[in-house]
Write a protein that holds these residues in place. Structure first.
Motif, short mmCIF file in Angstrom:
data_model
loop_
_atom_site.label_atom_id
_atom_site.label_comp_id
_atom_site.label_asym_id
_atom_site.label_seq_id
_atom_site.Cartn_x
_atom_site.Cartn_y
_atom_site.Cartn_z
N VAL A 379 0.86 -1.18 0.00
CA VAL A 379 0.00 0.00 0.00
C VAL A 379 0.90 1.24 0.00
O VAL A 379 1.85 1.32 0.77
CB VAL A 379 -0.92 0.00 1.24
CG1 VAL A 379 -1.66 1.33 1.35
CG2 VAL A 379 -1.90 -1.16 1.17
N THR A 480 -3.53 1.36 -3.73
CA THR A 480 -4.55 2.24 -3.12
C THR A 480 -4.42 3.68 -3.59
O THR A 480 -4.94 4.59 -2.93
CB THR A 480 -4.54 2.18 -1.58
OG1 THR A 480 -3.36 2.80 -1.06
CG2 THR A 480 -4.65 0.75 -1.07
N ARG A 531 -8.79 1.66 -1.02
CA ARG A 531 -8.45 0.46 -0.24
C ARG A 531 -9.53 -0.61 -0.41
O ARG A 531 -9.24 -1.81 -0.39
CB ARG A 531 -8.29 0.82 1.24
CG ARG A 531 -6.95 1.47 1.55
CD ARG A 531 -6.68 1.47 3.05
NE ARG A 531 -7.61 2.36 3.76
CZ ARG A 531 -7.37 3.64 3.97
NH1 ARG A 531 -6.25 4.21 3.53
NH2 ARG A 531 -8.26 4.38 4.64
#
Length: 563
Positions: A379, A480, A531
């Motif tokens: 991420v 993300t 996300r």
């Protein structure tokens, strides 16, 4: 009778001591060999055959001896055609032969010597010995007696006697044959002279550092077979895949380089024989136009022994508005022959089933390979000081009509308060570079997504005019970073309102601007939505499920009696 023709011709030939060049050629000139080619001289009572040959110089058609060919010699040594002013044959006898110049009639001697592991001179000597032995047996041995008796039974057989002056010695028969054998040896050498379980036939190594479909298939199957059991053949342009595309040990073969300069139909045969030589459980064609072309002639023969799957992606729209592409052109031609057609999107699979009105039994042979995502992609956290700089929009892709560079530039013009950073593979067209507004930064090509400073990206912009399920969006979706992308083809299988900002009005730059403004107005909320996309991809596109699907399809589906 022929012996009498030769005797009379020798009586017309010049005595020694008059012309040194003539004397040199006389020692090697094979009168019967020459007259078998020059039929008109067999009944002549005035013409000296050797004098005629020397006078014709580089334009001589008939060869003076079985192991010399004027055209082959001058192709290798064109300077001999205008050198001393005398016959190139004399030049070869006095200087060229000792210097290693090749005048052998066989095509591709140099290439075949490499294949056979011989020096060129060694192969020429071997060919010369074989021809002289064959010539001797045809003239005075049992072989010649058999030929003569056959001609008594069928006089037309005697008409081919002249063809014995240029015997074909396999595999040095035709230039195409030599090139095919040399190309086969080169390709097998690259592959380590070993069979394979899977053969991937691909147009080229393809741009970008992602795995793409071929990489996903290879990685998936290495859960069940060794990497060395997978061979990749590049048909249209050579090179090697970017690092990480394939597991270490997968063998890559540059067929494109091996067949460079070869006639197209000869390269078709070469590719088919190369595929068959690996005796694979399955063959997968990914955009290899050379294989599609070869199937027109060799399809039934190839598929009698091989299991072939076609991986097809989206069609393409031409500037005039009509559609072209591999699915449009080749699906209907070969669907009944191959074991299956695989797509990267349910969108294309549904289009193929509906367009071709496939029934329940046949539509199952069109399957979707849902490319897995890489859970190791981290991420990406946004920069801490993002509020103190201008918003950054990232865009990447080929600079072509499909990716709609013009549309991305127009978005930048309508958002002068942001920076649009663009990466691309191809040479940027002068028109697009000139059109770029001041807030656009042209970054050039990149190897892999991880090469970019993704923490600086506030939005990822995707403006494709048509598409399947892009590998790029699968990778970006795992980071993300909020995605604003065109809703075309298979992109809708990734982009929806719960995890991204899909743009339905794909021709309208204001629609992209509005979506980008929405992302920038609520960065925290945008990251939460992004996300959600990552979590959905992790659930729906696992490596385990993909591996099980591919292995069952390609390794466990072998047809009875095929091996």
């Amino acid at each position: 009778m022929m012996d009498d023709v030769v005797t009379r011709a020798k009586r017309r030939m010049q005595p020694a001591g008059i012309d040194p060049d003539y004397d040199v050629a006389y020692e090697h000139f094979d009168v019967m060999h020459f007259l078998l080619q020059a039929h008109g001289l067999q009944s002549s009572e005035r013409i000296d055959p050797l004098r005629l040959f020397l006078r014709n110089g580089a334009d001589a058609k008939a060869s003076p001896e079985i192991n010399f060919d004027m055209q082959s010699y001058l192709e290798r040594h064109p300077e001999r055609a205008k050198g001393s002013g005398r016959s190139p044959y004399v030049d070869w006898l006095t200087h060229g032969r000792a210097a290693g110049e090749i005048a052998d009639p066989a095509p591709g001697v140099e290439k075949m010597a490499h294949v056979l592991g011989l020096e060129v001179g060694e192969l020429v000597d071997e060919l010369s010995s074989i021809r002289l032995d064959l010539q001797h047996r045809l003239r005075t041995g049992t072989l010649g007696e058999v030929f003569a008796r056959a001609a008594e039974v069928e006089p037309l057989i005697g008409e081919v006697w002249a063809m014995t002056t240029n015997p074909n010695l396999p595999p040095l028969v035709w230039r195409d044959t030599v090139e095919q054998v040399a190309a086969m040896q080169s390709c097998q050498q690259q592959a380590g002279f070993a069979t394979a379980r899977l053969v991937l036939v691909i147009s080229d190594p393809r741009w970008g550092g992602g795995r793409r479909m071929e990489g996903h298939i290879a990685h998936a199957l290495t859960r069940h077979v060794e990497p060395e059991d997978i061979v990749v053949i590049y048909t249209d342009s050579g090179g090697a895949a970017p690092s990480g595309r394939f597991p270490a040990g997968v063998r890559e073969v540059d067929l494109a380089g091996a067949v460079q300069g070869m006639k197209r139909n000869a390269s078709h045969r070469m590719l088919i024989e190369l595929i068959r030589s690996f005796r694979a459980d399955a063959v997968v064609n990914i955009n290899a136009r050379l294989l599609y072309e070869a199937l027109e002639t060799y399809g039934k023969a190839l598929l009698a022994s091989e299991r072939l799957y076609l991986v097809q992606f989206c069609n393409e729209q031409q500037a005039q508005g009509h559609w072209v592409g591999i699915p449009l052109r080749f699906f209907y031609r070969y669907f009944d022959l191959v074991d299956g057609v695989l797509t990267d999107s349910e969108y294309l699979a549904s289009w193929l089933r509906e367009r071709h009105q496939l029934g329940p039994e046949t539509e199952a042979r069109v399957q979707v390979l849902r490319a897995p995502v890489d859970p190791s992609i981290p991420v990406v956290l946004p920069e801490e000081q993002r509020d103190q700089r201008r918003p950054q929009i990232f865009w990447a892709g080929r600079w072509d009509r499909q990716k709609r560079v013009d549309l991305a530039l127009e978005v930048a013009r309508r958002m002068p308060d942001v920076d649009l950073r663009m990466w691309g593979e191809a040479v940027l067209s002068a028109g697009h570079v000139a059109e770029a507004p001041d807030n656009v930064r042209l970054e050039g090509a990149y190897g892999h997504l991880s090469d970019l400073d993704l923490s600086a990206a506030d939005v990822w912009l995707y403006t494709s005019a048509w598409d399947g399920v892009p590998s790029q969006l699968l990778e970006v979706g795992m980071t993300t970073i909020p995605i604003v992308g065109s809703l075309v083809g298979g992109t809708g299988e990734l982009l929806d309102e719960t995890g991204a900002w899909p743009v339905r009005d794909v021709e309208n730059p204001d629609a992209y601007v509005a979506a980008i403004r929405e992302v920038l107005s609520d960065p925290a909320g945008a990251r939460r939505r992004a996300r959600d996309l990552r979590q959905r991809l992790l659930r729906e596109r696992t490596e385990e499920a993909f591996s099980e699907h591919v292995s069952t399809l390609l390794l466990d589906g072998r047809r009875e009696g095929r091996r």
